[in-house]
Write a protein that holds these residues in place. Sequence first.
Motif, PDB file in Angstrom:
ATOM      1  N   PRO A 105       0.826  -1.218   0.000  1.00  0.00           N
ATOM      2  CA  PRO A 105       0.000   0.000   0.000  1.00  0.00           C
ATOM      3  C   PRO A 105       0.854   1.258   0.000  1.00  0.00           C
ATOM      4  O   PRO A 105       2.009   1.254   0.441  1.00  0.00           O
ATOM      5  CB  PRO A 105      -0.794  -0.113   1.314  1.00  0.00           C
ATOM      6  CG  PRO A 105      -0.678  -1.541   1.737  1.00  0.00           C
ATOM      7  CD  PRO A 105       0.623  -2.031   1.208  1.00  0.00           C
ATOM      8  N   LYS A 106       0.287   2.332  -0.506  1.00  0.00           N
ATOM      9  CA  LYS A 106       0.925   3.639  -0.372  1.00  0.00           C
ATOM     10  C   LYS A 106       0.584   4.216   0.995  1.00  0.00           C
ATOM     11  O   LYS A 106      -0.504   3.982   1.510  1.00  0.00           O
ATOM     12  CB  LYS A 106       0.427   4.596  -1.469  1.00  0.00           C
ATOM     13  CG  LYS A 106       0.951   4.277  -2.856  1.00  0.00           C
ATOM     14  CD  LYS A 106       0.525   5.349  -3.843  1.00  0.00           C
ATOM     15  CE  LYS A 106       1.089   5.083  -5.240  1.00  0.00           C
ATOM     16  NZ  LYS A 106       0.692   6.148  -6.198  1.00  0.00           N
TER      17      LYS A 106
ATOM     18  N   TYR B  47      -6.825  -5.938   2.098  1.00  0.00           N
ATOM     19  CA  TYR B  47      -5.448  -5.632   1.691  1.00  0.00           C
ATOM     20  C   TYR B  47      -5.368  -5.401   0.185  1.00  0.00           C
ATOM     21  O   TYR B  47      -4.732  -4.442  -0.274  1.00  0.00           O
ATOM     22  CB  TYR B  47      -4.514  -6.774   2.094  1.00  0.00           C
ATOM     23  CG  TYR B  47      -3.059  -6.475   1.817  1.00  0.00           C
ATOM     24  CD1 TYR B  47      -2.309  -5.708   2.703  1.00  0.00           C
ATOM     25  CD2 TYR B  47      -2.434  -6.941   0.658  1.00  0.00           C
ATOM     26  CE1 TYR B  47      -0.983  -5.421   2.454  1.00  0.00           C
ATOM     27  CE2 TYR B  47      -1.106  -6.660   0.396  1.00  0.00           C
ATOM     28  CZ  TYR B  47      -0.385  -5.901   1.294  1.00  0.00           C
ATOM     29  OH  TYR B  47       0.932  -5.604   1.036  1.00  0.00           O
ATOM     30  N   GLN B  48      -6.020  -6.273  -0.588  1.00  0.00           N
ATOM     31  CA  GLN B  48      -6.002  -6.101  -2.035  1.00  0.00           C
ATOM     32  C   GLN B  48      -6.649  -4.778  -2.443  1.00  0.00           C
ATOM     33  O   GLN B  48      -6.149  -4.078  -3.333  1.00  0.00           O
ATOM     34  CB  GLN B  48      -6.732  -7.264  -2.707  1.00  0.00           C
ATOM     35  CG  GLN B  48      -5.999  -8.591  -2.635  1.00  0.00           C
ATOM     36  CD  GLN B  48      -6.772  -9.706  -3.310  1.00  0.00           C
ATOM     37  OE1 GLN B  48      -7.999  -9.769  -3.238  1.00  0.00           O
ATOM     38  NE2 GLN B  48      -6.066 -10.614  -3.970  1.00  0.00           N
TER      39      GLN B  48
ATOM     40  N   VAL C 298      -6.883  -1.984  -0.652  1.00  0.00           N
ATOM     41  CA  VAL C 298      -6.028  -0.863  -0.266  1.00  0.00           C
ATOM     42  C   VAL C 298      -4.863  -0.709  -1.249  1.00  0.00           C
ATOM     43  O   VAL C 298      -4.519   0.405  -1.650  1.00  0.00           O
ATOM     44  CB  VAL C 298      -5.508  -1.061   1.176  1.00  0.00           C
ATOM     45  CG1 VAL C 298      -4.404  -0.062   1.493  1.00  0.00           C
ATOM     46  CG2 VAL C 298      -6.648  -0.912   2.177  1.00  0.00           C
ATOM     47  N   VAL C 299      -4.265  -1.816  -1.646  1.00  0.00           N
ATOM     48  CA  VAL C 299      -3.140  -1.765  -2.588  1.00  0.00           C
ATOM     49  C   VAL C 299      -3.584  -1.238  -3.949  1.00  0.00           C
ATOM     50  O   VAL C 299      -2.941  -0.358  -4.537  1.00  0.00           O
ATOM     51  CB  VAL C 299      -2.489  -3.154  -2.732  1.00  0.00           C
ATOM     52  CG1 VAL C 299      -1.459  -3.148  -3.860  1.00  0.00           C
ATOM     53  CG2 VAL C 299      -1.820  -3.565  -1.425  1.00  0.00           C
TER      54      VAL C 299
ATOM     55  N   GLY D  12      -4.484   2.406  -3.872  1.00  0.00           N
ATOM     56  CA  GLY D  12      -3.275   3.219  -3.820  1.00  0.00           C
ATOM     57  C   GLY D  12      -2.604   3.360  -5.163  1.00  0.00           C
ATOM     58  O   GLY D  12      -2.133   4.435  -5.529  1.00  0.00           O
ATOM     59  N   HIS D  13      -2.611   2.270  -5.930  1.00  0.00           N
ATOM     60  CA  HIS D  13      -1.930   2.306  -7.224  1.00  0.00           C
ATOM     61  C   HIS D  13      -2.742   3.024  -8.286  1.00  0.00           C
ATOM     62  O   HIS D  13      -2.182   3.685  -9.162  1.00  0.00           O
ATOM     63  CB  HIS D  13      -1.625   0.877  -7.684  1.00  0.00           C
ATOM     64  CG  HIS D  13      -0.752   0.795  -8.893  1.00  0.00           C
ATOM     65  ND1 HIS D  13       0.614   1.023  -8.853  1.00  0.00           N
ATOM     66  CD2 HIS D  13      -1.043   0.537 -10.200  1.00  0.00           C
ATOM     67  CE1 HIS D  13       1.125   0.889 -10.064  1.00  0.00           C
ATOM     68  NE2 HIS D  13       0.135   0.600 -10.898  1.00  0.00           N
TER      69      HIS D  13
ATOM     70  N   ARG E 159      -3.811   6.788  -0.004  1.00  0.00           N
ATOM     71  CA  ARG E 159      -2.647   6.659   0.882  1.00  0.00           C
ATOM     72  C   ARG E 159      -3.111   6.290   2.283  1.00  0.00           C
ATOM     73  O   ARG E 159      -3.920   6.988   2.877  1.00  0.00           O
ATOM     74  CB  ARG E 159      -1.828   7.949   0.890  1.00  0.00           C
ATOM     75  CG  ARG E 159      -1.209   8.258  -0.467  1.00  0.00           C
ATOM     76  CD  ARG E 159      -0.271   9.453  -0.422  1.00  0.00           C
ATOM     77  NE  ARG E 159       0.332   9.674  -1.719  1.00  0.00           N
ATOM     78  CZ  ARG E 159       1.435   9.074  -2.151  1.00  0.00           C
ATOM     79  NH1 ARG E 159       2.047   8.230  -1.354  1.00  0.00           N
ATOM     80  NH2 ARG E 159       1.918   9.323  -3.346  1.00  0.00           N
ATOM     81  N   LEU E 160      -2.553   5.221   2.780  1.00  0.00           N
ATOM     82  CA  LEU E 160      -2.953   4.687   4.074  1.00  0.00           C
ATOM     83  C   LEU E 160      -2.368   5.536   5.202  1.00  0.00           C
ATOM     84  O   LEU E 160      -1.156   5.738   5.277  1.00  0.00           O
ATOM     85  CB  LEU E 160      -2.468   3.247   4.196  1.00  0.00           C
ATOM     86  CG  LEU E 160      -3.127   2.359   5.244  1.00  0.00           C
ATOM     87  CD1 LEU E 160      -4.608   2.197   4.925  1.00  0.00           C
ATOM     88  CD2 LEU E 160      -2.437   1.002   5.275  1.00  0.00           C
TER      89      LEU E 160
END
Length: 585
Positions: A24-25, A433-434, A436-437, A440-441, A446-447
């Motif tokens: 993650p960002k 998780y997927q 959030v990643v 972010g991309h 941004r976490l």
Amino acid sequence: MLLALLALILAMGATMLLQKAFVPKFALDLAGGTTVTLSPVTQSGAAPSQESLDLAVNIIRERVNGTGLADADVAKSGDNIIISVGGAGTDEVVKSVGTTAELRFRQVLAVAAANAVPGKLPTAPATPAPSGSGSPAPTGKSSSKPTSSAKPSSTANPAPSGTPAGRALSSALTAPTPAPSASGDKAKPSGKATPEPSSSAASGQPSAQPTAPSAEDPLAGADLTGVDPAVAEKFKTLDCTGKDHGQGVQDDPEKQIVACSDDGTAKYVLEKAAVKGTEVSGATSGVDSTTGEWIVSVNFKSKGASQFAQITGQITSAPQPRNQLAMVLDGVVISAPVIEEPIPGGQARISGSFTQKTSTDLANQLKFGALPLKFNQSSIEEVSSTLGADQLQGGLLAGGIGLILVVLYSLLYYRGLGLVAVASLGVATILTYQSVVLLGHNANFRLSLPHIIGLIVSIGITADSFIVYFERMRDEMKEGRRSLRVAVEVAWVRARRTILIADAVMFIAALVLYFLAVGGVAGFAFAMGLTTLIDIMVVFLFTKPFVAALAKLPFFAKGHKLSGLDAERMSREPSDARTTVTQEG
């Protein structure tokens, strides 16, 4: 349902693999970033009104968060505005917040290389690039073949060296390309080589083209007809190659002006403003479904639509460069596309050599173009993430402890059925998780610490859902003397209504909080809303189908002591006791 969920997880995993996005960002508090302090400047020197400051804060917040869910913090501190952005370099932050003037649409009257000054030859030919994008110049299409279009050719652009090639602005057009260098009376300054059209009539190229600057006077080819003498003189002496080439100038819309391109490679003489930025109702970036190119779509209000249709109709047949329409923001030209046809209806699009980032940046500049005040950058600081890293470790530790306690409680209370709860939490963790990643991309999410708090709270949300279902199922078995397979289905019909109502209330609360709050509170609300949606997916696509599958196993169907569905746990009375009660009744 289980197969659909598996397909979704695999699809998201494949997307992560293709985009090479696995982590993650992180936001300012976890990864560091940049803090910019802006100080307002008024013409009278007096303090600005709080109303104007509040408006500026809102517009700047929309700008810095316009590219996604960066969770940037914008706040007032006295009369100053402080912007904190995580993970971005100083140049990117300054570019996002430094534009302060109102957007104008102006016809281009003349254009020259940035360092073209009478008596001074350019030191080196500049490389053409689209204004405002920072990307390489568009290659355009070859003009060696005549076209049947009566519109001005999008490939024969006699712009001088260093002039941004611009982008075509119409319903479906391509970007112009700088014309090649040539010797002779009608030689054009150097740029990307493009073959000449075989026929100006066939290509629709205006016959009147500016000649190249001579060795004695680099501006000899510039047509200054109709230009105010004072403006023409300023144009001749203007040098845009310095670091400060006019940013922050609040231009008068009722006067002709000179302006530099935002990359400092070209200078322009511009007509009075034909359309103001306040007439833009919206701007978005996207991909053309037919060409696959990134484009920017612009929508105008009713007054702006008629003004835009009028100016595009007037300049379509004008010779180069007067068939270009410059977009001026903060005193510089962010783009100057060639107008190839009149554009009525209040909708236009800008196409060219855009990337996703440059198209999004231009859309945000067009959409959030006006600020009520001019600002100076008082300070720019890089922020360390040391404190945030310590807090992150503490937050993850607290989340881990909470998760372990929920798992232990589920296994002790529900025994074998608790494995379903543990598996549901695992699936929810993978999806979260997927998400959030990938956010972010693809959406600049941004976490931050508030996000992490929201994600930890979601453990309880997910646990609530399967507890409601499990208890309803056990009640059906106790009260109705139903078998496990029947109880699973009957309990689901009743439990899902409760689950949906609870999640709907949680999601509405998160939605209201997200739109009404800012900063960390909004980040918390976003994370809570995201995990609420994920909880619904997990319960419907995993928990219920998984329980239905387990109900077919003898271990659960026959009520093994470790299943959590045994007779003792279901509080069933022995058969002889039930018979005695019946006989006495």
